[in-house]
Every structure is written in C-alpha cells, then in structure tokens.
Motif scaffolding. Structure first.
Motif, PDB file in Angstrom:
ATOM      1  N   ASP A  43      42.293  47.440  32.390  1.00 21.84           N
ATOM      2  CA  ASP A  43      43.785  47.186  32.568  1.00 21.84           C
ATOM      3  C   ASP A  43      44.109  46.525  33.840  1.00 21.84           C
ATOM      4  OD1 ASP A  43      46.549  48.996  33.719  1.00 21.84           O
ATOM      5  OD2 ASP A  43      46.376  48.016  31.995  1.00 21.84           O
ATOM      6  N   PHE A  44      43.426  46.718  34.957  1.00 18.59           N
ATOM      7  CA  PHE A  44      43.670  46.017  36.202  1.00 18.59           C
ATOM      8  C   PHE A  44      43.268  44.677  36.119  1.00 18.59           C
ATOM      9  CE2 PHE A  44      44.751  45.928  40.702  1.00 18.59           C
ATOM     10  CZ  PHE A  44      43.633  45.003  41.250  1.00 18.59           C
ATOM     11  N   TRP A  45      42.055  44.431  35.501  1.00 19.03           N
ATOM     12  CA  TRP A  45      41.463  43.063  35.430  1.00 19.03           C
ATOM     13  C   TRP A  45      42.497  42.260  34.319  1.00 19.03           C
ATOM     14  CZ3 TRP A  45      37.550  40.260  37.794  1.00 19.03           C
ATOM     15  CH2 TRP A  45      36.728  40.963  38.618  1.00 19.03           C
ATOM     16  N   THR A  46      43.113  42.905  33.678  1.00 20.10           N
ATOM     17  CA  THR A  46      43.750  41.877  32.554  1.00 20.10           C
ATOM     18  C   THR A  46      45.187  42.079  32.907  1.00 20.10           C
ATOM     19  OG1 THR A  46      44.090  44.141  31.154  1.00 20.10           O
ATOM     20  CG2 THR A  46      42.174  42.269  30.397  1.00 20.10           C
ATOM     21  N   ARG A  47      45.896  43.013  33.492  1.00 24.98           N
ATOM     22  CA  ARG A  47      47.068  43.006  33.653  1.00 24.98           C
ATOM     23  C   ARG A  47      47.415  42.452  34.992  1.00 24.98           C
ATOM     24  NH1 ARG A  47      49.286  48.691  33.331  1.00 24.98           N
ATOM     25  NH2 ARG A  47      51.235  47.583  34.232  1.00 24.98           N
ATOM     26  N   GLY A  48      46.548  42.778  36.125  1.00 27.03           N
ATOM     27  CA  GLY A  48      46.634  42.267  37.595  1.00 27.03           C
ATOM     28  C   GLY A  48      46.141  40.941  37.526  1.00 27.03           C
ATOM     29  N   LEU A  49      44.884  40.759  37.369  1.00 26.05           N
ATOM     30  CA  LEU A  49      44.443  39.274  37.654  1.00 26.05           C
ATOM     31  C   LEU A  49      44.236  38.289  36.383  1.00 26.05           C
ATOM     32  CD1 LEU A  49      41.111  40.829  39.308  1.00 26.05           C
ATOM     33  CD2 LEU A  49      42.924  39.590  40.418  1.00 26.05           C
ATOM     34  N   GLY A  50      44.936  38.716  35.418  1.00 25.50           N
ATOM     35  CA  GLY A  50      45.262  37.715  34.360  1.00 25.50           C
ATOM     36  C   GLY A  50      43.827  37.226  33.455  1.00 25.50           C
ATOM     37  N   PHE A  51      42.952  38.504  33.307  1.00 27.82           N
ATOM     38  CA  PHE A  51      41.778  38.086  32.523  1.00 27.82           C
ATOM     39  C   PHE A  51      42.243  38.579  31.273  1.00 27.82           C
ATOM     40  CE2 PHE A  51      37.991  37.082  35.029  1.00 27.82           C
ATOM     41  CZ  PHE A  51      38.664  36.801  36.340  1.00 27.82           C
ATOM     42  N   VAL A  52      41.375  38.144  29.915  1.00 32.60           N
ATOM     43  CA  VAL A  52      41.443  38.580  28.852  1.00 32.60           C
ATOM     44  C   VAL A  52      40.465  39.583  28.482  1.00 32.60           C
ATOM     45  CG1 VAL A  52      43.354  36.739  27.827  1.00 32.60           C
ATOM     46  CG2 VAL A  52      40.661  36.514  27.542  1.00 32.60           C
ATOM     47  N   ASP A  53      40.366  40.402  27.727  1.00 33.24           N
ATOM     48  CA  ASP A  53      39.330  40.945  26.906  1.00 33.24           C
ATOM     49  C   ASP A  53      38.791  40.220  25.806  1.00 33.24           C
ATOM     50  OD1 ASP A  53      38.881  44.301  25.408  1.00 33.24           O
ATOM     51  OD2 ASP A  53      37.553  42.747  25.706  1.00 33.24           O
ATOM     52  N   LEU A  54      37.734  39.653  26.189  1.00 34.94           N
ATOM     53  CA  LEU A  54      37.032  38.642  25.240  1.00 34.94           C
ATOM     54  C   LEU A  54      36.512  39.331  24.058  1.00 34.94           C
ATOM     55  CD1 LEU A  54      36.474  35.590  24.754  1.00 34.94           C
ATOM     56  CD2 LEU A  54      34.432  35.711  25.864  1.00 34.94           C
ATOM     57  N   PHE A  55      35.663  40.436  24.366  1.00 35.46           N
ATOM     58  CA  PHE A  55      35.217  41.472  23.515  1.00 35.46           C
ATOM     59  C   PHE A  55      34.948  42.702  24.270  1.00 35.46           C
ATOM     60  CE2 PHE A  55      31.302  39.347  24.361  1.00 35.46           C
ATOM     61  CZ  PHE A  55      30.559  40.300  24.647  1.00 35.46           C
ATOM     62  N   SER A  56      34.839  43.981  23.677  1.00 32.27           N
ATOM     63  CA  SER A  56      34.342  45.141  24.181  1.00 32.27           C
ATOM     64  C   SER A  56      33.586  45.832  23.173  1.00 32.27           C
ATOM     65  CB  SER A  56      35.763  45.847  24.572  1.00 32.27           C
ATOM     66  OG  SER A  56      36.358  45.556  25.646  1.00 32.27           O
ATOM     67  N   CYS A 104      49.097  42.825  41.283  1.00 37.97           N
ATOM     68  CA  CYS A 104      47.958  43.545  41.659  1.00 37.97           C
ATOM     69  C   CYS A 104      48.603  44.715  42.580  1.00 37.97           C
ATOM     70  CB  CYS A 104      46.728  43.000  42.295  1.00 37.97           C
ATOM     71  SG  CYS A 104      45.890  41.956  41.179  1.00 37.97           S
ATOM     72  N   GLU A 105      49.589  44.300  43.343  1.00 37.86           N
ATOM     73  CA  GLU A 105      50.252  45.197  44.291  1.00 37.86           C
ATOM     74  C   GLU A 105      51.019  46.258  43.562  1.00 37.86           C
ATOM     75  OE1 GLU A 105      50.120  46.010  47.516  1.00 37.86           O
ATOM     76  OE2 GLU A 105      48.528  44.671  47.689  1.00 37.86           O
ATOM     77  N   GLU A 106      51.556  45.883  42.622  1.00 37.17           N
ATOM     78  CA  GLU A 106      52.472  46.791  41.485  1.00 37.17           C
ATOM     79  C   GLU A 106      51.614  47.665  40.933  1.00 37.17           C
ATOM     80  OE1 GLU A 106      54.593  46.539  37.278  1.00 37.17           O
ATOM     81  OE2 GLU A 106      55.192  44.918  38.678  1.00 37.17           O
ATOM     82  N   LEU A 107      50.228  47.494  40.432  1.00 36.50           N
ATOM     83  CA  LEU A 107      49.338  48.304  40.065  1.00 36.50           C
ATOM     84  C   LEU A 107      48.736  49.271  40.912  1.00 36.50           C
ATOM     85  CD1 LEU A 107      47.698  45.864  37.464  1.00 36.50           C
ATOM     86  CD2 LEU A 107      49.127  47.844  36.748  1.00 36.50           C
ATOM     87  N   VAL A 108      48.092  48.605  42.000  1.00 34.27           N
ATOM     88  CA  VAL A 108      47.435  49.417  42.876  1.00 34.27           C
ATOM     89  C   VAL A 108      48.143  48.923  44.601  1.00 34.27           C
ATOM     90  CG1 VAL A 108      45.272  50.078  44.029  1.00 34.27           C
ATOM     91  CG2 VAL A 108      45.350  49.654  41.577  1.00 34.27           C
ATOM     92  N   PRO A 109      49.047  49.687  44.959  1.00 32.89           N
ATOM     93  CA  PRO A 109      49.571  49.287  46.149  1.00 32.89           C
ATOM     94  C   PRO A 109      48.536  49.395  47.425  1.00 32.89           C
ATOM     95  CG  PRO A 109      50.991  50.665  45.317  1.00 32.89           C
ATOM     96  CD  PRO A 109      49.800  50.893  44.454  1.00 32.89           C
ATOM     97  N   GLY A 110      48.571  48.278  48.190  1.00 37.39           N
ATOM     98  CA  GLY A 110      47.672  47.884  49.376  1.00 37.39           C
ATOM     99  C   GLY A 110      46.434  47.298  49.167  1.00 37.39           C
ATOM    100  N   CYS A 111      46.144  46.846  47.680  1.00 41.52           N
ATOM    101  CA  CYS A 111      44.947  46.507  47.338  1.00 41.52           C
ATOM    102  C   CYS A 111      44.732  44.724  47.666  1.00 41.52           C
ATOM    103  CB  CYS A 111      44.770  46.570  45.861  1.00 41.52           C
ATOM    104  SG  CYS A 111      45.776  45.387  44.946  1.00 41.52           S
ATOM    105  N   ALA A 133      35.321  46.338  44.026  1.00 41.83           N
ATOM    106  CA  ALA A 133      34.734  44.850  44.043  1.00 41.83           C
ATOM    107  C   ALA A 133      36.119  44.050  44.928  1.00 41.83           C
ATOM    108  CB  ALA A 133      34.751  44.295  42.573  1.00 41.83           C
ATOM    109  N   ARG A 134      35.441  42.968  45.531  1.00 42.19           N
ATOM    110  CA  ARG A 134      36.271  42.056  46.518  1.00 42.19           C
ATOM    111  C   ARG A 134      36.286  40.944  45.568  1.00 42.19           C
ATOM    112  NH1 ARG A 134      34.861  38.382  50.165  1.00 42.19           N
ATOM    113  NH2 ARG A 134      36.701  37.869  51.516  1.00 42.19           N
ATOM    114  N   VAL A 135      37.538  40.753  45.147  1.00 41.18           N
ATOM    115  CA  VAL A 135      38.028  39.734  44.383  1.00 41.18           C
ATOM    116  C   VAL A 135      38.530  38.583  45.027  1.00 41.18           C
ATOM    117  CG1 VAL A 135      38.850  38.558  42.188  1.00 41.18           C
ATOM    118  CG2 VAL A 135      37.857  40.628  42.227  1.00 41.18           C
ATOM    119  N   VAL A 136      38.192  37.219  45.446  1.00 36.32           N
ATOM    120  CA  VAL A 136      38.919  36.441  46.101  1.00 36.32           C
ATOM    121  C   VAL A 136      39.515  35.328  45.123  1.00 36.32           C
ATOM    122  CG1 VAL A 136      38.809  34.380  47.777  1.00 36.32           C
ATOM    123  CG2 VAL A 136      37.366  36.762  47.953  1.00 36.32           C
ATOM    124  N   MET A 137      40.711  35.176  44.895  1.00 37.96           N
ATOM    125  CA  MET A 137      41.285  34.217  44.138  1.00 37.96           C
ATOM    126  C   MET A 137      41.776  32.937  45.080  1.00 37.96           C
ATOM    127  SD  MET A 137      41.459  35.813  41.515  1.00 37.96           S
ATOM    128  CE  MET A 137      42.270  34.651  40.304  1.00 37.96           C
TER     129      MET A 137
END
Length: 163
Positions: A43-56, A104-111, A133-137
């Motif tokens: 949920d965080f990676w898709t809604r926050g960082l803009g990724f899609v679930d290619l498959f699960s 991302c801040e909306e999903l996890v304040p202070g991240c 994980a430390r993700v640098v955009m």
C-alpha cells in the motif's frame, strides 16, 4: 552523441514522467525488501511512491514497478531472516518530488527528509518506508552549460556540453 535510450527523460523544468512500464524483461537491477506486513508495504509503495503491483503471489511476493528498470520485490521478512535497513535510489522528474513527499507524509508522517539540492545537479527526497528501507527519489536538474555549476562539474571530470 549516441542515441538516448534511457526511460528517464532528459532534465528540463517541463520534463514529463514516462508511463508505468508493464511489459516483462530480464531485469538488470532490482531490490528485494523484506517486510513484516506485506499488505501495508504494498500500500505504501503503490499509493505513496507511485509504483504498481506488476504481480503478486499471495503471502509470498509482490513485484512492484514504476518506470522500466525500477523493480522492487517485497517478500515476507521470514523468508530472509531479520529485516535489514537498506537504501535504493529511483529516478523521477522534478515535478514529482513534492507530490511524492506529500503522499508519503500523508501515509506515514515524518517519513521524509528533503528535498535537497545535491552537488551532482539533482534534487533528492529521502523516504523511510514502513519496512525501514531508505528510498531516495532523485530528479536531475536542467543544466545551463555556461553556469558556474557546469564549470564545477567539468572540473571534477563530468562531461558537460559547452553549448
């Protein structure tokens, strides 16, 4: 100059992000991130960082993607032992930095921290995800070949056109 084949657009203030790449290919790079909560991480990676679930594969793996060659595999922490802290960088365009930070801040304040201007001519936003994980955009900035910054980059051996 050779043909430009990167999925990352050339730096420009009006650069447009490429579409999510959904085809399959031999991945030249990806990260595997263990998580204690696969659904929350997805949920965080898709809604926050803009990724899609290619498959699960339920309860085993989620393959996420943004642009071509930006692949992340989320796996349950039990598959790899203790959850390590790690860092990975993903390219984006300047107009996405503030949007990603806000989501991302909306999903996890202070991240998030930044964005900040880096000496290598990029703007970077650091995000710490729920799995630590430390993700640098990172977004490249347009560069005026006559600027002092261009001269500084040339001085350290980075090829910058003169015009």
């Amino acid at each position: 100059m050779s043909e430009y084949i990167s999925p990352v657009p050339m730096p420009a203030l009006d650069a447009t992000a490429p579409e999510i790449y959904r085809d399959y290919y031999g991945m030249p790079m990806f990260v595997t991130i263990p998580t204690r909560d696969l659904a929350a991480s997805k949920d965080f990676w898709t809604r926050g960082l803009g990724f899609v679930d290619l498959f699960s594969v339920p309860d085993r793996l989620t393959h996420l993607r943004r642009w071509a060659f930006q692949d992340v595999l989320l796996v349950p922490a039990e598959q790899v032992g203790e959850v390590p802290a790690m860092s990975v960088s993903f390219a984006c365009v300047l107009s996405q930095i503030d949007q990603i930070a806000a989501r991302c801040e909306e999903l996890v304040p202070g991240c998030t921290s930044g964005p900040r201007e880096m000496p290598w001519n990029s703007i970077e936003l650091t995000v710490v995800t729920p799995e630590n994980a430390r993700v640098v955009m990172t977004a490249a900035q347009p560069l005026d070949p006559r600027s002092a910054r261009a001269d500084d980059l040339r001085a350290i051996g980075i090829e910058v056109p003169t015009e």
